[in-house]
Scaffold this motif. Structure first.
Motif, PDB file in Angstrom:
ATOM      1  N   THR A  82       0.833  -1.202   0.000  1.00  0.00           N
ATOM      2  CA  THR A  82       0.000   0.000   0.000  1.00  0.00           C
ATOM      3  C   THR A  82       0.866   1.250   0.000  1.00  0.00           C
ATOM      4  O   THR A  82       0.590   2.208  -0.719  1.00  0.00           O
ATOM      5  CB  THR A  82      -0.926   0.005   1.234  1.00  0.00           C
ATOM      6  OG1 THR A  82      -1.706  -1.184   1.218  1.00  0.00           O
ATOM      7  CG2 THR A  82      -1.841   1.206   1.231  1.00  0.00           C
ATOM      8  N   LYS A  85       2.212   1.822  -3.460  1.00  0.00           N
ATOM      9  CA  LYS A  85       1.164   2.328  -4.348  1.00  0.00           C
ATOM     10  C   LYS A  85       0.932   3.812  -4.124  1.00  0.00           C
ATOM     11  O   LYS A  85       0.758   4.572  -5.082  1.00  0.00           O
ATOM     12  CB  LYS A  85      -0.149   1.564  -4.129  1.00  0.00           C
ATOM     13  CG  LYS A  85      -0.165   0.189  -4.722  1.00  0.00           C
ATOM     14  CD  LYS A  85      -1.516  -0.457  -4.455  1.00  0.00           C
ATOM     15  CE  LYS A  85      -1.578  -1.862  -5.004  1.00  0.00           C
ATOM     16  NZ  LYS A  85      -2.888  -2.488  -4.730  1.00  0.00           N
ATOM     17  N   ILE A  86       0.925   4.243  -2.874  1.00  0.00           N
ATOM     18  CA  ILE A  86       0.738   5.669  -2.584  1.00  0.00           C
ATOM     19  C   ILE A  86       1.931   6.458  -3.111  1.00  0.00           C
ATOM     20  O   ILE A  86       1.770   7.494  -3.754  1.00  0.00           O
ATOM     21  CB  ILE A  86       0.570   5.905  -1.066  1.00  0.00           C
ATOM     22  CG1 ILE A  86      -0.685   5.214  -0.553  1.00  0.00           C
ATOM     23  CG2 ILE A  86       0.515   7.394  -0.760  1.00  0.00           C
ATOM     24  CD1 ILE A  86      -0.780   5.173   0.965  1.00  0.00           C
ATOM     25  N   ARG A  90      -0.285   5.403  -7.556  1.00  0.00           N
ATOM     26  CA  ARG A  90      -1.341   4.473  -7.993  1.00  0.00           C
ATOM     27  C   ARG A  90      -2.512   4.446  -7.027  1.00  0.00           C
ATOM     28  O   ARG A  90      -3.587   3.963  -7.358  1.00  0.00           O
ATOM     29  CB  ARG A  90      -0.767   3.058  -8.121  1.00  0.00           C
ATOM     30  CG  ARG A  90       0.178   2.918  -9.270  1.00  0.00           C
ATOM     31  CD  ARG A  90       0.506   1.464  -9.499  1.00  0.00           C
ATOM     32  NE  ARG A  90       1.822   1.356 -10.093  1.00  0.00           N
ATOM     33  CZ  ARG A  90       2.688   0.406  -9.828  1.00  0.00           C
ATOM     34  NH1 ARG A  90       2.381  -0.555  -8.990  1.00  0.00           N
ATOM     35  NH2 ARG A  90       3.850   0.384 -10.412  1.00  0.00           N
ATOM     36  N   LEU A  91      -2.299   4.934  -5.827  1.00  0.00           N
ATOM     37  CA  LEU A  91      -3.363   5.020  -4.835  1.00  0.00           C
ATOM     38  C   LEU A  91      -3.379   6.466  -4.346  1.00  0.00           C
ATOM     39  O   LEU A  91      -2.373   6.984  -3.866  1.00  0.00           O
ATOM     40  CB  LEU A  91      -3.089   4.061  -3.670  1.00  0.00           C
ATOM     41  CG  LEU A  91      -4.174   3.889  -2.629  1.00  0.00           C
ATOM     42  CD1 LEU A  91      -5.464   3.371  -3.258  1.00  0.00           C
ATOM     43  CD2 LEU A  91      -3.727   2.906  -1.563  1.00  0.00           C
ATOM     44  N   LYS A 124     -10.151   6.968   1.760  1.00  0.00           N
ATOM     45  CA  LYS A 124      -9.493   5.713   2.126  1.00  0.00           C
ATOM     46  C   LYS A 124      -8.151   5.958   2.797  1.00  0.00           C
ATOM     47  O   LYS A 124      -7.786   5.283   3.741  1.00  0.00           O
ATOM     48  CB  LYS A 124      -9.267   4.853   0.887  1.00  0.00           C
ATOM     49  CG  LYS A 124     -10.535   4.373   0.237  1.00  0.00           C
ATOM     50  CD  LYS A 124     -10.212   3.556  -0.990  1.00  0.00           C
ATOM     51  CE  LYS A 124     -11.485   3.137  -1.701  1.00  0.00           C
ATOM     52  NZ  LYS A 124     -11.201   2.406  -2.939  1.00  0.00           N
TER      53      LYS A 124
END
Length: 188
Positions: A82, A85-86, A90-91, A124
């Motif tokens: 995660t 991704k951040i 991507r997040l 989120k």
């Protein structure tokens, strides 16, 4: 060369007596099944008083059961995947709160209100910027207390986990906070 040490220190007479006193009051945590029939062992002698100190040792009270371990914290660290991704974009980070310049009581109220608002908005991931503080060794006050606030019982229904942010988001002076979906609360 051999693996045995060259010098083996022997216990002094006082250390040996003290060890005997301590081990006399110890009971095993679990009883092991006997491997061979027990032979008649000589009766255990009572602990001898310490001669060198000129006084007798205080009686050792048997301990009650050890305290149970603390319950595991419900929060999890933000996992590596995660965080990557951040970091790579991507997040998305859905919300950001900067606590610079706030006193502790103001910062705590602002953090609680911000997280509840972010949850209601469907966020989120949020970033909470605490700052690094003036001294490198100790860090800032908010940097030390915000993780404790995020673990507080009144925020367990909002916060899933948190972890240090990537450098471009503030590094040591910021935290990623994973926010629980509000529709997951109704099932509780």
């Amino acid at each position: 060369m051999s693996d045995t040490p060259r010098y083996i220190r022997r216990l002094t007479h006082a250390e040996a007596e003290l060890w005997e006193i301590v081990t006399a009051s110890v009971t095993p945590y679990r009883q092991r099944p006997p491997t061979a029939p027990a032979e008649a062992a000589p009766p255990a002698k009572p602990p001898a008083p310490l001669r060198e100190a000129g006084r007798t040792p205080a009686p050792v009270a048997p301990r009650d059961r050890p305290a149970p371990p603390p319950p595991p914290t419900p929060l999890t660290e933000i996992d590596h995947r995660t965080r990557v991704k951040i970091k790579r974009g991507r997040l998305d980070v859905d919300a950001k709160l900067d606590l610079h310049g706030l006193r502790q009581d103001e910062a705590q109220r602002a953090l609680s209100a911000f997280l509840r608002r972010a949850q209601a908005d469907g966020a989120k991931i949020a970033i909470v910027v605490t700052g690094k503080g003036l001294s490198r060794e100790e860090g800032g006050v908010l940097r030390r207390v915000v993780p404790m606030w995020l673990q507080a019982p009144h925020l367990r229904d909002v916060v899933v986990g948190f972890g240090e942010a990537a450098r471009h988001h503030g590094g040591e002076g910021a935290l990623y906070v994973r926010i629980r979906r509000s529709d997951r609360l109704r099932g509780r």
